[in-house]
Write a protein that holds these residues in place. Structure first.
Motif, PDB file in Angstrom:
ATOM      1  N   ASN A   1     -10.940  -7.076   1.073  1.00  0.00           N
ATOM      2  CA  ASN A   1     -11.061  -6.468  -0.249  1.00  0.00           C
ATOM      3  C   ASN A   1     -11.891  -7.399  -1.136  1.00  0.00           C
ATOM      4  O   ASN A   1     -12.462  -8.378  -0.642  1.00  0.00           O
ATOM      5  CB  ASN A   1      -9.667  -6.175  -0.828  1.00  0.00           C
ATOM      6  CG  ASN A   1      -8.806  -7.430  -0.858  1.00  0.00           C
ATOM      7  OD1 ASN A   1      -9.269  -8.516  -1.201  1.00  0.00           O
ATOM      8  ND2 ASN A   1      -7.543  -7.294  -0.490  1.00  0.00           N
TER       9      ASN A   1
ATOM     10  N   GLN B   1      -8.676  -3.395   8.886  1.00  0.00           N
ATOM     11  CA  GLN B   1      -8.798  -3.597   7.443  1.00  0.00           C
ATOM     12  C   GLN B   1      -9.992  -4.501   7.184  1.00  0.00           C
ATOM     13  O   GLN B   1     -10.142  -5.537   7.838  1.00  0.00           O
ATOM     14  CB  GLN B   1      -7.534  -4.244   6.868  1.00  0.00           C
ATOM     15  CG  GLN B   1      -6.326  -3.351   7.001  1.00  0.00           C
ATOM     16  CD  GLN B   1      -5.090  -3.930   6.350  1.00  0.00           C
ATOM     17  OE1 GLN B   1      -4.662  -3.407   5.342  1.00  0.00           O
ATOM     18  NE2 GLN B   1      -4.500  -4.973   6.917  1.00  0.00           N
TER      19      GLN B   1
ATOM     20  N   GLN C   1      -6.239  -7.041   3.550  1.00  0.00           N
ATOM     21  CA  GLN C   1      -4.964  -6.405   3.251  1.00  0.00           C
ATOM     22  C   GLN C   1      -5.101  -5.632   1.948  1.00  0.00           C
ATOM     23  O   GLN C   1      -6.107  -5.734   1.258  1.00  0.00           O
ATOM     24  CB  GLN C   1      -3.859  -7.450   3.107  1.00  0.00           C
ATOM     25  CG  GLN C   1      -4.031  -8.338   1.881  1.00  0.00           C
ATOM     26  CD  GLN C   1      -2.948  -9.378   1.762  1.00  0.00           C
ATOM     27  OE1 GLN C   1      -2.896 -10.315   2.545  1.00  0.00           O
ATOM     28  NE2 GLN C   1      -2.076  -9.195   0.789  1.00  0.00           N
ATOM     29  N   PHE C   2      -4.079  -4.858   1.629  1.00  0.00           N
ATOM     30  CA  PHE C   2      -4.020  -4.173   0.346  1.00  0.00           C
ATOM     31  C   PHE C   2      -3.587  -5.164  -0.716  1.00  0.00           C
ATOM     32  O   PHE C   2      -2.639  -5.923  -0.519  1.00  0.00           O
ATOM     33  CB  PHE C   2      -3.010  -3.021   0.418  1.00  0.00           C
ATOM     34  CG  PHE C   2      -2.759  -2.350  -0.906  1.00  0.00           C
ATOM     35  CD1 PHE C   2      -3.650  -1.421  -1.404  1.00  0.00           C
ATOM     36  CD2 PHE C   2      -1.641  -2.663  -1.662  1.00  0.00           C
ATOM     37  CE1 PHE C   2      -3.433  -0.804  -2.627  1.00  0.00           C
ATOM     38  CE2 PHE C   2      -1.404  -2.050  -2.877  1.00  0.00           C
ATOM     39  CZ  PHE C   2      -2.308  -1.115  -3.362  1.00  0.00           C
TER      40      PHE C   2
ATOM     41  N   SER D   1       0.858  -1.185   0.000  1.00  0.00           N
ATOM     42  CA  SER D   1       0.000   0.000   0.000  1.00  0.00           C
ATOM     43  C   SER D   1       0.893   1.233   0.000  1.00  0.00           C
ATOM     44  O   SER D   1       1.957   1.242   0.608  1.00  0.00           O
ATOM     45  CB  SER D   1      -0.922  -0.007   1.212  1.00  0.00           C
ATOM     46  OG  SER D   1      -0.190  -0.032   2.413  1.00  0.00           O
TER      47      SER D   1
ATOM     48  N   GLY E   1      -0.834  -1.507   4.735  1.00  0.00           N
ATOM     49  CA  GLY E   1      -1.906  -2.440   4.396  1.00  0.00           C
ATOM     50  C   GLY E   1      -1.466  -3.869   4.225  1.00  0.00           C
ATOM     51  O   GLY E   1      -2.124  -4.643   3.533  1.00  0.00           O
TER      52      GLY E   1
ATOM     53  N   TRP F   1      -8.630  -2.140  -1.268  1.00  0.00           N
ATOM     54  CA  TRP F   1      -8.273  -1.908   0.130  1.00  0.00           C
ATOM     55  C   TRP F   1      -9.353  -1.091   0.811  1.00  0.00           C
ATOM     56  O   TRP F   1      -9.952  -0.203   0.190  1.00  0.00           O
ATOM     57  CB  TRP F   1      -6.963  -1.137   0.173  1.00  0.00           C
ATOM     58  CG  TRP F   1      -6.219  -1.058   1.459  1.00  0.00           C
ATOM     59  CD1 TRP F   1      -6.187  -1.973   2.478  1.00  0.00           C
ATOM     60  CD2 TRP F   1      -5.329  -0.013   1.855  1.00  0.00           C
ATOM     61  NE1 TRP F   1      -5.338  -1.554   3.474  1.00  0.00           N
ATOM     62  CE2 TRP F   1      -4.792  -0.345   3.111  1.00  0.00           C
ATOM     63  CE3 TRP F   1      -4.923   1.181   1.268  1.00  0.00           C
ATOM     64  CZ2 TRP F   1      -3.886   0.461   3.788  1.00  0.00           C
ATOM     65  CZ3 TRP F   1      -4.021   1.986   1.933  1.00  0.00           C
ATOM     66  CH2 TRP F   1      -3.502   1.621   3.180  1.00  0.00           C
TER      67      TRP F   1
END
Length: 175
Positions: A110, A107, A116-117, A44, A94, A77
């Motif tokens: 997604n 978080q 997480q990113f 991220s 992230g 994200w």
């Protein structure tokens, strides 16, 4: 380009977000791409914001690609419950364990259902994609969504709580 993700949202105050890693309208660097792409690291980007509206009690950060060929874009994200006194996230915040996030921030999963990113991975030859990194200033300390909620549900929940929005849009493409 069409499909402006903010076109039908209520107008809110605008504040500033900058980054040491990405720049408005410019291509993402390799480490902001997915680990499945050559050079990608799913990192991220650093984000720093200022000028949030008075009354801000927390922030949320989202990363979204409206150009993904899904019919609904792709959420990369979503971070919620960032305390109002925080104005910066470091590169890599992230990660899988969110070690770079401030205490109390969470978080959400997604669109790959990972908390997480995930970096950019537009289909080869699909053309340029836009990646919107957005800091949302909220009028509540906790947004109140389930920790397993989708970013789309987060967006809906934030509708009545968003005081301001800081947007940084970068691009990405795999030829």
């Amino acid at each position: 380009m069409s499909n402006n993700p903010f076109a039908k949202l209520p107008e809110v105050a605008v504040f500033q977000v900058t980054s040491r890693d990405i720049a408005e309208g410019l291509p993402l660097p390799a480490h902001q791409y997915s680990s499945g792409v050559e050079g990608g690291k799913d990192l991220s980007p650093h984000l720093k914001w200022s000028g949030a509206p008075e009354g801000t009690k927390s922030f949320a950060v989202t990363a979204y690609d409206p150009d993904a060929p899904t019919g609904s874009g792709l959420w990369h994200w979503a971070v919620i419950d960032i305390p109002a006194g925080v104005t910066e996230l470091p590169t890599g915040a992230g990660g899988e364990h969110g070690d770079g996030l401030p205490q109390g921030a969470l978080q959400l999963p997604n669109d790959l259902r990972l908390k997480q990113f995930i970096g950019a991975a537009p289909p080869a030859g699909h053309g340029p994609h836009r990646y919107y990194f957005v800091v949302h200033a909220l009028d509540v300390e906790k947004i109140g969504v389930d920790p397993d909620a989708t970013p789309a549900l987060l967006g809906f929940t934030m509708l009545g709580h968003t005081l301001g929005r800081a947007v940084l849009a970068a691009t990405g493409e795999i030829k």
